[in-house]
Design an enzyme around this catalytic site. Structure first.
Site, PDB file in Angstrom:
ATOM      1  N   GLU A 132      -0.014  -0.384   6.213  1.00  0.00           N
ATOM      2  CA  GLU A 132       1.002  -0.633   6.728  1.00  0.00           C
ATOM      3  C   GLU A 132       0.367   0.662   7.119  1.00  0.00           C
ATOM      4  OE1 GLU A 132       4.590   1.179   7.681  1.00  0.00           O
ATOM      5  OE2 GLU A 132       3.671   1.792   5.928  1.00  0.00           O
ATOM      6  N   ASP A 185       0.651  -1.259   0.121  1.00  0.00           N
ATOM      7  CA  ASP A 185      -0.407  -0.185  -0.057  1.00  0.00           C
ATOM      8  C   ASP A 185       1.187   1.013  -0.034  1.00  0.00           C
ATOM      9  OD1 ASP A 185       0.501  -0.983   2.676  1.00  0.00           O
ATOM     10  OD2 ASP A 185      -0.644   1.110   3.304  1.00  0.00           O
TER      11      ASP A 185
END
Length: 475
Positions: free
Chosen positions: A153, A89
């Site tokens: 994250e 991400d």
């Protein structure tokens, strides 16, 4: 070191293929998006995870998808040895890109530009190619290496919570989501939240409102207040004296002035310098400066003005060590406690505030949270925070950490030393997890900013280092 020549030749010969895989992943906008059925963080992140797992499977690794939260690739079927924890991400694209568009990666002047090239798709692919080098070169390893590809994250790491609810962490874990050499110490996190209420007062001159801060982990570079009934002479004199004392500039706009009532409205904007909450000494807090100014104006005494005085007693301007709250402390390994008063909303009848403190290894709830709660409640605030994230530390003299440092030194010629950080990494909650790479010391990859880039030679060196680490730790 054994295998070094073979590893270097392999990675160098796969340079273009490795960059191609990074580019493929970085073309995908994998910002966190709203939930869709079967896609907990949206379609883009899910697409990136599927693409990465497809690559790993093509290269002969056994892969598994954990409900589109996390994907894994295993080097072999041996007992757990080493986990490499990376993420796919990315933060939002943002504005100000000049070299290229965020999701159109380009190679230029030895750098690969694009969102995710450094954080963390480039390092994730470097780890994949390290595993590929070990596998295809036939380097003997008995224990398994698992590449764990997370997808949340940047927004709380709920992906890893999902994964470790069903899997055990390996005896050793590193995350290539920071910089070399090794970050083995992470400060704890204490995020305070408090409120206060009082009876409304319309007596002039008075404060109408304060609005400051956007995120709890950001020291505010701007803050705004509205005053009523404060004359221009009073305000400008106090602003000039405050600016001379603490270096924060004030901009004033006047409106709705009725001379016979003396009810002039003034909007005051404090302009300081923003900074990350982990490094407050690098900024100049506009919020605490605005409180400093307000407390030096001739405001009519009331519950609100008393609350402002108490705020300054708890968070005086320039105190980024928590001295006024009685929690200043430090240790040799992780350094001093830092504190940032980061967000505040004040109305005519109450306030709500937040602060962010990064706490050294010697900290705990007994010597940080409880004293702050007692002090602030004694000064009229309701303190709402009831827990803190403890510090994280992996012994620097462990075989695991020493191996990482020795391999780093061998491949770079630079001294390998353990480091601590006030920021949290992907491995903060793992018992034996450290951050290791993938940026070299002194490299500013513009992570989270416009024109993010990875230095291509650093990605290649990282892949070589990771491969050698696997050979050393898992044989």
């Amino acid at each position: 070191m054994e295998y070094r020549d073979k590893i270097e030749q392999y990675i160098d010969s796969h340079r273009e293929e490795m960059l191609g895989d990074i580019i493929t992943l970085c073309r995908i906008n994998s910002e966190k998006m709203p939930y869709k059925e079967g896609m907990p963080y949206g379609e883009g992140v899910c697409t990136a995870l599927g693409m990465a797992l497809g690559m790993a499977e093509r290269y002969g690794f056994s892969v598994r998808n954990y409900d589109n939260y996390v994907g894994t690739a295993d080097l072999n079927d041996g007992e757990a040895g080493l986990d490499i924890l990376a993420h796919l991400d990315v933060v939002p694209a943002g504005e100000g890109w000049e070299v290229t568009s965020p999701f159109e990666p380009v190679e230029k002047d030895g750098k690969l530009y694009g969102r995710g090239t450094a954080d963390d798709k480039g390092p994730a692919v470097a780890a994949l190619y390290a595993m590929r080098a070990v596998k295809e070169l036939g380097i003997p390893v008995k224990k398994n290496v698992r590449l764990i590809l997370g997808t949340d994250e940047e927004c709380g790491s709920s992906d890893i919570t999902h994964y470790y609810a069903v899997e055990k962490e390996a005896p050793m874990t590193f995350s290539p989501d920071a910089e070399f050499p090794v970050i083995n110490t992470e400060k704890g996190m204490f995020r305070g939240h408090f409120t206060a209420e009082w009876e409304k007062s319309t007596a002039l001159p008075r404060l109408c409102s304060i609005h400051a801060g956007t995120k709890i982990n950001v020291l505010p570079g701007k803050a705004e207040a509205v005053f009523q009934g404060v004359t221009a002479d009073m305000l400008e004199k106090a602003a000039a004296e405050t600016e001379a004392a603490i270096g924060v500039h004030f901009e004033v706009e006047y409106s709705d002035y009725t001379p016979e009532k003396g009810d002039q409205m003034a909007k005051v904007t404090a302009v300081g310098e923003g900074a990350h909450a982990a490094h407050p000494e690098g900024g100049n807090n506009a919020l605490t400066a605005l409180i400093y100014l307000a407390n030096r104006l001739p405001l009519v005494p009331c519950g609100q003005t008393e609350a402002l005085k108490q705020l300054e007693s708890c968070f005086p301007h320039g105190d980024f060590r928590g001295e006024a709250l009685g929690i200043a402390m430090e240790d040799e390994i992780s350094g001093p406690l830092t504190l940032t008063f980061s967000m505040l909303e004040v109305t005519e009848t109450g306030l709500e505030g937040w602060f962010d403190s990064r706490c050294p290894i010697c900290s705990n709830e007994e010597n940080v949270l409880k004293p702050v709660k007692a002090l602030m409640e004694s000064r009229g605030f309701a303190f709402l925070t009831d827990s803190m994230t403890p510090p994280h530390h992996v012994p620097g003299d462990s075989h695991f950490v020493q191996t990482l440092l020795k391999v780093y030194e061998e491949y770079t010629g630079q001294k390998g030393e353990c480091q601590s950080t006030g920021g949290g990494t992907y491995v903060h909650d793992l018992e034996n997890g450290v951050a290791f790479g993938a940026a070299m010391p002194g490299t500013d990859n513009r992570m989270h900013g416009a024109d993010e880039f990875a230095v291509i030679d650093e990605l290649l060196t990282s892949a070589k280092i990771f491969a050698q680490v696997i050979a050393q730790l898992c044989r």
